[in-house]
Design a protein around this motif. Structure first.
Motif, mmCIF file in Angstrom:
data_model
loop_
_atom_site.group_PDB
_atom_site.id
_atom_site.type_symbol
_atom_site.label_atom_id
_atom_site.label_comp_id
_atom_site.label_asym_id
_atom_site.label_seq_id
_atom_site.Cartn_x
_atom_site.Cartn_y
_atom_site.Cartn_z
ATOM 1 N N MET A 94 -1.764 4.962 -1.150
ATOM 2 C CA MET A 94 -2.548 4.259 -2.149
ATOM 3 C C MET A 94 -2.918 2.837 -1.723
ATOM 4 S SD MET A 94 -3.226 6.272 -4.577
ATOM 5 C CE MET A 94 -2.701 7.831 -5.285
ATOM 6 N N SER A 95 -1.988 2.121 -1.098
ATOM 7 C CA SER A 95 -2.262 0.753 -0.674
ATOM 8 C C SER A 95 -1.466 0.425 0.575
ATOM 9 C CB SER A 95 -1.923 -0.251 -1.791
ATOM 10 O OG SER A 95 -0.532 -0.245 -2.066
ATOM 11 N N SER A 96 -1.936 -0.595 1.298
ATOM 12 C CA SER A 96 -1.292 -1.017 2.541
ATOM 13 C C SER A 96 -1.341 -2.537 2.625
ATOM 14 C CB SER A 96 -2.012 -0.419 3.761
ATOM 15 O OG SER A 96 -2.231 0.964 3.616
ATOM 16 N N GLY A 97 -0.334 -3.123 3.284
ATOM 17 C CA GLY A 97 -0.330 -4.573 3.411
ATOM 18 C C GLY A 97 0.551 -5.062 4.541
ATOM 19 N N ILE A 98 0.202 -6.237 5.096
ATOM 20 C CA ILE A 98 0.997 -6.880 6.142
ATOM 21 C C ILE A 98 1.065 -8.372 5.834
ATOM 22 C CG2 ILE A 98 1.125 -7.504 8.588
ATOM 23 C CD1 ILE A 98 -0.264 -4.890 9.268
ATOM 24 N N VAL B 40 2.721 -12.097 7.483
ATOM 25 C CA VAL B 40 3.253 -12.700 8.706
ATOM 26 C C VAL B 40 3.684 -14.135 8.427
ATOM 27 C CG1 VAL B 40 1.884 -11.246 10.261
ATOM 28 C CG2 VAL B 40 0.954 -13.432 9.456
ATOM 29 N N LEU B 41 4.608 -14.609 9.264
ATOM 30 C CA LEU B 41 5.025 -16.015 9.209
ATOM 31 C C LEU B 41 4.535 -16.710 10.463
ATOM 32 C CD1 LEU B 41 6.815 -18.198 7.721
ATOM 33 C CD2 LEU B 41 8.571 -17.603 9.402
ATOM 34 N N ASN B 42 3.796 -17.793 10.280
ATOM 35 C CA ASN B 42 3.286 -18.564 11.404
ATOM 36 C C ASN B 42 3.432 -20.047 11.096
ATOM 37 O OD1 ASN B 42 2.063 -19.219 13.843
ATOM 38 N ND2 ASN B 42 -0.013 -18.965 13.053
ATOM 39 N N ASP B 43 4.261 -20.725 11.895
ATOM 40 C CA ASP B 43 4.491 -22.163 11.716
ATOM 41 C C ASP B 43 4.910 -22.500 10.291
ATOM 42 O OD1 ASP B 43 3.813 -22.681 14.371
ATOM 43 O OD2 ASP B 43 1.681 -22.864 13.887
ATOM 44 N N GLY B 44 5.787 -21.679 9.738
ATOM 45 C CA GLY B 44 6.348 -21.936 8.419
ATOM 46 C C GLY B 44 5.503 -21.483 7.260
ATOM 47 N N ASN B 45 4.337 -20.922 7.523
ATOM 48 C CA ASN B 45 3.442 -20.477 6.456
ATOM 49 C C ASN B 45 3.330 -18.951 6.448
ATOM 50 O OD1 ASN B 45 2.612 -23.162 5.626
ATOM 51 N ND2 ASN B 45 1.430 -23.243 7.536
ATOM 52 N N ILE B 46 3.393 -18.367 5.250
ATOM 53 C CA ILE B 46 3.272 -16.915 5.107
ATOM 54 C C ILE B 46 1.831 -16.565 4.741
ATOM 55 C CG2 ILE B 46 3.938 -14.903 3.741
ATOM 56 C CD1 ILE B 46 6.714 -16.090 3.459
ATOM 57 N N SER B 47 1.229 -15.712 5.538
ATOM 58 C CA SER B 47 -0.103 -15.185 5.261
ATOM 59 C C SER B 47 0.016 -13.695 5.007
ATOM 60 C CB SER B 47 -1.052 -15.437 6.439
ATOM 61 O OG SER B 47 -1.164 -16.816 6.718
ATOM 62 N N CYS B 48 -0.787 -13.176 4.087
ATOM 63 C CA CYS B 48 -0.685 -11.759 3.731
ATOM 64 C C CYS B 48 -2.070 -11.182 3.477
ATOM 65 C CB CYS B 48 0.185 -11.589 2.483
ATOM 66 S SG CYS B 48 0.383 -9.871 1.940
ATOM 67 N N TYR B 49 -2.285 -9.965 3.953
ATOM 68 C CA TYR B 49 -3.498 -9.228 3.640
ATOM 69 C C TYR B 49 -3.101 -7.842 3.174
ATOM 70 C CZ TYR B 49 -8.232 -7.400 3.825
ATOM 71 O OH TYR B 49 -9.439 -6.846 3.478
ATOM 72 N N LYS B 50 -3.632 -7.423 2.022
ATOM 73 C CA LYS B 50 -3.308 -6.110 1.468
ATOM 74 C C LYS B 50 -4.479 -5.634 0.623
ATOM 75 C CE LYS B 50 -0.754 -8.302 -2.360
ATOM 76 N NZ LYS B 50 0.544 -8.416 -3.047
ATOM 77 N N ASP B 51 -4.587 -4.319 0.498
ATOM 78 C CA ASP B 51 -5.693 -3.762 -0.275
ATOM 79 C C ASP B 51 -5.397 -2.307 -0.581
ATOM 80 O OD1 ASP B 51 -8.095 -3.559 -1.596
ATOM 81 O OD2 ASP B 51 -9.323 -4.207 0.105
ATOM 82 N N PHE B 52 -6.244 -1.698 -1.404
ATOM 83 C CA PHE B 52 -6.137 -0.278 -1.689
ATOM 84 C C PHE B 52 -6.528 0.512 -0.435
ATOM 85 C CE2 PHE B 52 -7.970 -1.923 -5.889
ATOM 86 C CZ PHE B 52 -6.719 -2.322 -6.342
ATOM 87 N N LEU C 101 6.027 -8.441 8.159
ATOM 88 C CA LEU C 101 6.503 -7.499 7.157
ATOM 89 C C LEU C 101 5.341 -6.626 6.699
ATOM 90 C CD1 LEU C 101 8.738 -6.535 5.190
ATOM 91 C CD2 LEU C 101 8.037 -8.371 3.640
ATOM 92 N N GLY C 102 5.488 -5.298 6.838
ATOM 93 C CA GLY C 102 4.428 -4.375 6.460
ATOM 94 C C GLY C 102 4.890 -3.375 5.429
ATOM 95 N N HIS C 103 3.918 -2.809 4.690
ATOM 96 C CA HIS C 103 4.257 -1.908 3.588
ATOM 97 C C HIS C 103 3.124 -0.933 3.311
ATOM 98 C CE1 HIS C 103 5.067 -0.737 -0.662
ATOM 99 N NE2 HIS C 103 6.328 -0.942 -0.337
ATOM 100 N N VAL C 104 3.476 0.307 3.028
ATOM 101 C CA VAL C 104 2.527 1.287 2.475
ATOM 102 C C VAL C 104 3.099 1.780 1.160
ATOM 103 C CG1 VAL C 104 1.493 2.030 4.650
ATOM 104 C CG2 VAL C 104 3.572 3.160 3.835
ATOM 105 N N SER C 105 2.206 2.063 0.195
ATOM 106 C CA SER C 105 2.668 2.410 -1.143
ATOM 107 C C SER C 105 1.951 3.635 -1.683
ATOM 108 C CB SER C 105 2.450 1.244 -2.107
ATOM 109 O OG SER C 105 2.813 1.605 -3.426
ATOM 110 N N GLN C 106 2.700 4.409 -2.479
ATOM 111 C CA GLN C 106 2.140 5.541 -3.206
ATOM 112 C C GLN C 106 1.998 5.205 -4.689
ATOM 113 O OE1 GLN C 106 1.124 8.174 -1.544
ATOM 114 N NE2 GLN C 106 0.356 9.264 -3.318
ATOM 115 N N ASP C 107 2.313 3.964 -5.056
ATOM 116 C CA ASP C 107 2.274 3.533 -6.457
ATOM 117 C C ASP C 107 0.848 3.634 -6.988
ATOM 118 O OD1 ASP C 107 2.504 2.367 -8.912
ATOM 119 O OD2 ASP C 107 3.151 0.403 -8.186
ATOM 120 N N GLN C 108 0.618 4.574 -7.927
ATOM 121 C CA GLN C 108 -0.730 4.771 -8.439
ATOM 122 C C GLN C 108 -1.190 3.566 -9.250
ATOM 123 O OE1 GLN C 108 -2.317 8.364 -9.103
ATOM 124 N NE2 GLN C 108 -0.676 9.614 -8.304
#
Length: 472
Positions: free
Chosen positions: A43-47, A49-61, A82-89
């Motif tokens: 249903m959705s995916s996201g990653i 990352v930590l770079n120079d103390g800052n967390i950036s994230c991209y995720k979508d359906f 940190l990555g994740h895949v979800s089945q959460d409808q």
């Protein structure tokens, strides 16, 4: 209306976390690891990352390949990932439900990926709201985030220790902090999580197949109630002393996990093949060929063929490119969706007595259509064999399952079930046979099969202790 995805029990999520100090392109590596875990959530995916103390994230359906491309991955620079895949409808309705869940607070930022279910989530959420937390999603990851914040420990590990003691259920989680990855598994080890070594660092994943795909070497499973920390290319482990009794989810071996994974020292392919052999002894059939339903039923079908001395025939073809199957509005479209996904080869089936081997029956709708397709392809007889006992109960530990009243095993006896599905005979593997296929030892949650859950009622959780914010 009917959703074919709901005719199976479904795992909700998959997690991968990596720490490689000399590699700022970990998102590209994690992308491949998430592909290996795609079966755990579409249903959705996201990653994050930590770079120079800052967390950036991209995720979508969507699937991993739909959400990410080279341009996006090139922007996600960081040596902690940190990555994740979800089945959460709900993730297709509430975008904030997609993970990793990122939160900013007075001490910095956190990204959280979670797989599982928390039985006392409502009580914990109510307590957090009473003490000022405001929620923007229905995700358990956000409950974890606010719990860590309200615990107000100097050391996040202490907060997570408290979570493992307070949260009742089956789960695995990983937290990306501003200097480390912290991962943990529930005190029963219901949901899987394992550790691998990659060149210059470490990887943690829901299944060992993801470690293989990123070029890592499997080390071991995270133990029930254990906290693992990845920092500066090193790994540390903390026992929380909350472990009670190992109870790995039995459906990981029956259906959820990929056959090339090993969970808690049990190889999934070997377990499925052995279950097929045992099933052949428990429920023999007079037939010409054995066919396993792809993908999880294939090794079981091969095992049944070996155990019964009936030739195995790969006469059921699965289309690998159909993607996700959503609710279809008409009977004709539902049947066409099944034919697109699973198509029998008529030349190999026509006039044959077939043993059809699958991993489970939940509602039975898909199986009824599949047997009908075999009849239309000319099968003389269809003997259905299932490599687990009947499913009688739902689950609160991170499995998407119909309610008990929607399960076919609760509606009719096995004899009537065979007739309803259109099978000439029907046989389920016994619970004893299933456990034998899993090396014949204790340590599995079988609640969906026999109602014996390792955690059945919310334990005596003193939420008032939470305000103290210290692990006791």
């Amino acid at each position: 209306m009917y959703d074919f995805g709901k005719d199976k029990l479904k795992e909700e999520c998959g997690i991968i976390a990596m720490s490689v100090p000399n590699d700022k392109n970990l998102a590209k590596t994690a992308y491949f690891g998430l592909n290996a875990l795609q079966h755990r959530g579409q249903m959705s995916s996201g990653i994050a990352v930590l770079n120079d103390g800052n967390i950036s994230c991209y995720k979508d359906f969507g699937l991993v390949t739909e959400v990410f491309n080279d341009n996006i991955l090139s922007l996600l620079k960081g040596n902690l990932c940190l990555g994740h895949v979800s089945q959460d409808q709900n993730a297709t309705v509430f975008s904030n439900n997609a993970q990793p869940f990122v939160v900013n607070y007075s001490k910095g930022s956190l990204a959280i990926a979670f797989n599982g279910g928390i039985r006392n989530r409502n009580a914990i959420k109510a307590y957090l709201e009473k003490n000022g937390s405001v929620f923007s999603s229905t995700s358990d990851s956000e409950i974890i985030a606010h719990s860590i914040i309200q615990a107000n420990n100097e050391n996040i590990v202490d907060s997570i220790r408290y979570l493992l003691k307070t949260f009742v259920g089956g789960y695995a989680l990983a937290v990306l902090t501003q200097d480390s990855i912290i991962a943990a598994r529930d005190q029963y080890g219901i949901r899987p999580l394992c550790i691998g070594k990659v060149d210059g660092g470490y990887v943690i994943a829901s299944e060992s197949c993801a470690i293989d795909l990123v070029g890592g070497d499997f080390i071991r499973d995270v133990m029930p109630g254990e906290i693992v920390i990845l920092k500066d290319g090193e790994i540390k482990s903390y026992e929380t002393q909350t472990r009670i009794k190992k109870a790995s989810c039995v459906f990981e071996y029956i259906y959820f996990a990929r056959p090339d994974s090993t969970i808690d020292d049990v190889n999934v392919y070997e377990a499925r093949a052995k279950s097929g052999k045992i099933l052949a002894k428990e429920h023999p059939a007079d037939a010409d060929i054995v066919i396993g339903v792809p993908d999880s039923g294939t090794p079981s079908g091969i095992g049944y063929a070996e155990g019964s001395k009936i030739p195995y025939c790969g006469a059921l073809i699965k289309n690998k490119y159909t993607g996700r199957t959503f609710v279809e509005p008409s009977k004709d479209k539902r049947e066409m969706s099944l034919k697109i996904k699973l198509n029998p080869i008529k030349r190999l089936i026509d006039g044959k007595r077939v043993v059809l081997v699958d991993d489970s029956i939940v509602r039975g709708t898909t199986m009824k259509s599949l047997i009908s397709n075999f009849r239309n392809a000319g099968a003389k007889e269809v003997h259905l064999r299932i490599t687990c006992p009947p499913v009688y109960n739902s689950c609160d530990f991170g499995v998407i399952a119909p309610s008990g009243s929607a399960l076919i095993a609760n509606v009719m006896p096995i004899e009537k079930m065979a007739e309803s599905l259109g099978a000439d005979s029907l046989g389920f593997l016994s619970l004893k046979g299933l456990i034998e296929s899993l090396k014949g030892r204790d340590g599995f949650c079988t609640g969906c099969l026999n109602g014996k859950y390792p955690v059945f009622e919310t334990t005596n959780v003193l939420l008032s202790k939470f305000s103290g914010g210290k692990y006791e």
